[in-house]
Write an enzyme that holds these catalytic residues in place. Structure first.
Site, PDB file in Angstrom:
ATOM      1  NE  ARG A  44      -2.353  -1.633   3.357  1.00  5.25           N
ATOM      2  CZ  ARG A  44      -2.977  -1.814   4.500  1.00  5.25           C
ATOM      3  NH1 ARG A  44      -4.277  -1.632   4.573  1.00  5.25           N
ATOM      4  NH2 ARG A  44      -2.326  -2.162   5.583  1.00  5.25           N
TER       5      ARG A  44
ATOM      6  CD  GLU B 256       1.907  -5.635  13.335  1.00  7.81           C
ATOM      7  OE1 GLU B 256       1.028  -5.157  12.623  1.00  7.81           O
ATOM      8  OE2 GLU B 256       3.116  -5.395  13.142  1.00  7.81           O
TER       9      GLU B 256
END
Length: 172
Positions: A60, A97
């Protein structure tokens, strides 16, 4: 700017794995007038003459980088996932994460000393951002700035990037 980004974001629970709430920015990217305002805001924040090229992080970040580069008449350099570049590349591995990843940038992607604005969609733990900025520097560029649409403040990515400055349009 924060309201524009927030208004175009949809939370997707349990993606890409249980317990993660993915911030889907595709509705934001699909809204032309809002997308234009945000890109213009990023350009205004830095000033069109403060960088020579824009580096966008897969995937993105590519969308934002191309738009910022077009708006300023500069070039764009993709920072890709491992194995996607056809020429020799610098690579950097880092923790996410929810796992680990490796990014690459082509050797010779930057002219030595070239000022590079790094853009991405979301700042989470700082792993992707830190690896990208390290790659820019290893490839000869100078990081002129780092900007994201959204910062997940609770994951402390900004602190991990210190003393580098982070420009986030929205912090949640």
């Amino acid at each position: 700017m924060a309201a524009l980004v927030a208004g175009g974001t949809v939370d997707v629970p349990d993606f890409p794995k249980p317990g993660i709430v993915f911030k889907d920015l595709m509705p934001f990217f699909g809204d032309g007038p809002t997308f234009r305002k945000v890109i213009d805001g990023i350009v205004a924040h830095y000033g069109a003459g403060s960088f020579d090229v824009v580096a966008g992080v897969e995937a993105r970040g590519f969308v934002m980088a191309a738009a910022v580069a077009y708006a300023t008449g500069t070039g764009v350099v993709p920072v890709r996932k491992a194995g996607k570049l056809p020429r020799p590349a610098f690579s950097a591995s880092y923790g996410l994460e929810y796992g680990e990843a490796t990014l690459e940038v082509s050797e010779g992607a930057f002219v030595p000393g070239q000022r590079v604005l790094v853009v991405d969609d979301v700042l989470a733990t700082g792993g992707t951002a830190g690896a990208t900025m390290d790659l820019v520097e290893r490839a000869g560029g100078v990081v002129a700035g780092f900007t994201v649409l959204m910062e997940l403040g609770f994951l402390d990515g900004r602190e991990r990037l210190s003393p580098r400055k982070v420009h986030a349009l929205l912090t949640v």
